[in-house]
Design a protein around this motif. Structure first.
Motif, PDB file in Angstrom:
ATOM      1  N   LEU A 233       1.027  -1.352   0.173  1.00  0.00           N
ATOM      2  CA  LEU A 233       0.026  -0.004   0.379  1.00  0.00           C
ATOM      3  C   LEU A 233       1.290   1.405   0.358  1.00  0.00           C
ATOM      4  O   LEU A 233       0.557   2.200  -0.238  1.00  0.00           O
ATOM      5  N   TYR A 234       2.032   1.501   0.532  1.00  0.00           N
ATOM      6  CA  TYR A 234       2.657   2.806   1.080  1.00  0.00           C
ATOM      7  C   TYR A 234       4.093   2.099   0.450  1.00  0.00           C
ATOM      8  O   TYR A 234       4.398   3.380   0.659  1.00  0.00           O
ATOM      9  N   ASP A 235       4.137   1.070   0.065  1.00  0.00           N
ATOM     10  CA  ASP A 235       5.820   0.587  -0.817  1.00  0.00           C
ATOM     11  C   ASP A 235       7.006   1.589   0.386  1.00  0.00           C
ATOM     12  O   ASP A 235       7.816   2.325  -0.533  1.00  0.00           O
ATOM     13  N   LEU A 236       6.694   0.998   1.811  1.00  0.00           N
ATOM     14  CA  LEU A 236       7.538   1.159   2.837  1.00  0.00           C
ATOM     15  C   LEU A 236       8.769   0.164   2.329  1.00  0.00           C
ATOM     16  O   LEU A 236       8.210  -0.941   1.971  1.00  0.00           O
ATOM     17  N   PRO A 237      10.358   0.448   2.192  1.00  0.00           N
ATOM     18  CA  PRO A 237      11.405  -0.427   2.800  1.00  0.00           C
ATOM     19  C   PRO A 237      10.517  -1.276   3.917  1.00  0.00           C
ATOM     20  O   PRO A 237      10.513  -1.014   4.942  1.00  0.00           O
ATOM     21  N   GLU A 238      11.992  -2.441   3.818  1.00  0.00           N
ATOM     22  CA  GLU A 238      11.313  -3.643   4.832  1.00  0.00           C
ATOM     23  C   GLU A 238      12.184  -2.558   5.896  1.00  0.00           C
ATOM     24  O   GLU A 238      11.322  -3.496   6.891  1.00  0.00           O
ATOM     25  N   ILE A 239      13.038  -1.805   6.053  1.00  0.00           N
ATOM     26  CA  ILE A 239      13.025  -1.336   7.705  1.00  0.00           C
ATOM     27  C   ILE A 239      12.187  -0.202   8.472  1.00  0.00           C
ATOM     28  O   ILE A 239      12.428  -0.165   9.178  1.00  0.00           O
ATOM     29  N   ALA A 240      10.707   0.064   8.011  1.00  0.00           N
ATOM     30  CA  ALA A 240       9.767   0.552   8.074  1.00  0.00           C
ATOM     31  C   ALA A 240       9.699  -0.631   9.131  1.00  0.00           C
ATOM     32  O   ALA A 240       8.298   0.192   9.787  1.00  0.00           O
ATOM     33  N   LEU A 241       9.259  -1.518   8.168  1.00  0.00           N
ATOM     34  CA  LEU A 241       7.913  -2.284   9.107  1.00  0.00           C
ATOM     35  C   LEU A 241       8.667  -3.393  10.452  1.00  0.00           C
ATOM     36  O   LEU A 241      10.140  -3.841  10.661  1.00  0.00           O
ATOM     37  N   LEU A 242       7.744  -3.076  11.294  1.00  0.00           N
ATOM     38  CA  LEU A 242       8.202  -3.195  12.790  1.00  0.00           C
ATOM     39  C   LEU A 242       7.417  -4.943  12.465  1.00  0.00           C
ATOM     40  O   LEU A 242       6.116  -4.415  13.050  1.00  0.00           O
ATOM     41  N   ASP A 243       8.023  -5.948  13.198  1.00  0.00           N
ATOM     42  CA  ASP A 243       6.815  -6.804  13.374  1.00  0.00           C
ATOM     43  C   ASP A 243       6.342  -6.589  14.835  1.00  0.00           C
ATOM     44  O   ASP A 243       7.111  -7.846  16.050  1.00  0.00           O
TER      45      ASP A 243
END
Length: 393
Positions: A233-243
């Motif tokens: 949806l937002y074309d976020l890089p992997e380091i922006a994704l918090l598990d």
């Protein structure tokens, strides 16, 4: 008298057996190896002193001395106690090499220990992933051994972990830019059998890395499906994704103290309905989907009393959602909006805009809030992207 909080109280309450961190194991191996270099003998077991004064002893798994080359290696097998730690049973090795006077203590990453490749961690890019407290602990024990046996204390310490690169695939290391293996961790030296603490620490490090990388938009996700959804949806890089898993509160409280411009929370409808109801820990053992709450939300969205009764009696949150979808009641959007409002309450006015996305198990968006923050709220723009209002002139 009631016991206090914290890790010690938790151990007393649970009766679980604590273990030792990779940092404690590396310190024990380093102490044994350096002692052997100065005396010709490996202490076995080897005893160390941890930051809070505990003095555990470690049996050596392996030892090797090459006096002519000025190197010695000792190994310790990690015991994580009753914690479900992926590094339980890992063999931590330390090779100590004598250096010229004045060199100090130098750390190297051996096989199975990672290297820092992204900013935002407590180590510089290019450094071995041996965290500050384990480094401090190893330096202190080197100095102690040197004082006891007449050494100079100038050594190179290479820490390695058998199969560490393989084990690291089950950790957050690749996500936060630690490549090639595991981190040598531990602030107390003790592993408390409570895996939540390690997960929450990883969330915090993820926020730090994203901020250090100049990112202004991060996403707290409950799992891999929600990660894929929000990244698309937002074309976020992997380091922006918090598990974040079940720890929505951990994300919100840390972002409150370390703000980013925007936080998206994305997860399964049922889990986020718990956040909407005010729960910050979304684990099934600690919070449940409240169908009565969902029925009240549905009423606010136009559901009839008959439909509300069906929702209250539904078997699962997803079943309640499907009932509303069939009746044209936007329960997913209502849950997302309420979850966003709960998130903003936890943020306490921090300069962070928040939006929430609810998905089903297939990753289909079933509910979405507008973005809101201290400055008000605004809706979705073209292609589903959400933009803040222009600042006042």
């Amino acid at each position: 008298m009631t016991s206090g909080g914290g890790r010690e109280a938790q151990l007393k309450h649970t009766g679980l057996r604590p273990g030792w961190t990779t940092g404690a194991c590396a310190t024990a191996a380093t102490t044994a190896a350096y002692t052997a270099l100065l005396t010709g003998d490996f202490p076995d077991p080897v005893t160390i002193t941890l930051p809070k004064g505990q003095t555990p002893s470690f049996a050596l798994t392996a030892e090797s001395l090459d006096a002519a080359a000025g190197t010695a290696t000792a190994a310790v097998t990690k015991d994580a106690g009753d914690d479900p730690d992926v590094t339980h049973g890992a063999v931590i090795r330390s090779t100590v090499r004598l250096l010229p006077a004045g060199s100090g203590v130098v750390f190297r990453a051996g096989e199975g220990v990672g290297t820092v490749t992204l900013p935002g961690l407590p180590l510089e890019v290019g450094e071995p992933a041996i965290n500050p407290v384990p480094r401090q602990l190893m330096r202190a024990h080197v100095a102690e051994v040197a004082a006891r046996h007449g050494g100079g204390g100038d050594v190179e310490i290479t820490v390695s972990v058998d199969h560490g690169a393989e084990i690291a695939r089950s950790t957050w290391n690749p996500r936060i830019g630690i490549l090639g293996g595991l981190s040598i961790l531990g602030t107390t030296g003790v592993v408390v059998p409570y895996s939540c603490s390690a997960w929450i620490d990883s969330i915090r490090r993820g926020v730090d890395v994203a901020r250090a990388g100049g990112l202004t938009h991060v996403a707290g996700c409950t799992g891999s499906t929600s990660e894929r959804t929000v990244a698309t949806l937002y074309d976020l890089p992997e380091i922006a994704l918090l598990d974040m898993g079940d720890f929505a509160g951990a994300v919100l409280k840390y972002v409150r103290r370390h703000p980013v411009d925007r936080l998206t929370i994305c997860g399964g409808f049922a889990k986020l309905s718990k956040l909407a109801a005010g729960h910050l820990d979304l684990h099934s053992a600690r919070s449940q989907v409240d169908k009565g709450f969902l029925a009240e939300l549905a009423r606010s969205g136009g559901a009839s009393e008959a439909l509300a009764a069906e929702i209250a009696d539904a078997n699962t949150g997803l079943a309640a959602l499907r009932l509303c979808e069939a009746a044209g009641v936007p329960l997913g959007d209502l849950v997302a909006a309420r979850a966003r409002d709960e998130a903003l309450t936890v943020l306490r006015g921090a300069p962070v805009a928040v939006d929430v996305i609810c998905i089903d198990r297939a990753g289909t968006v079933v509910g979405r809030s507008e973005t809101a923050g201290p400055g008000g709220s605004w809706g979705a723009g073209p292609a589903g992207l959400v933009s803040p209002p222009s600042p006042s002139p």
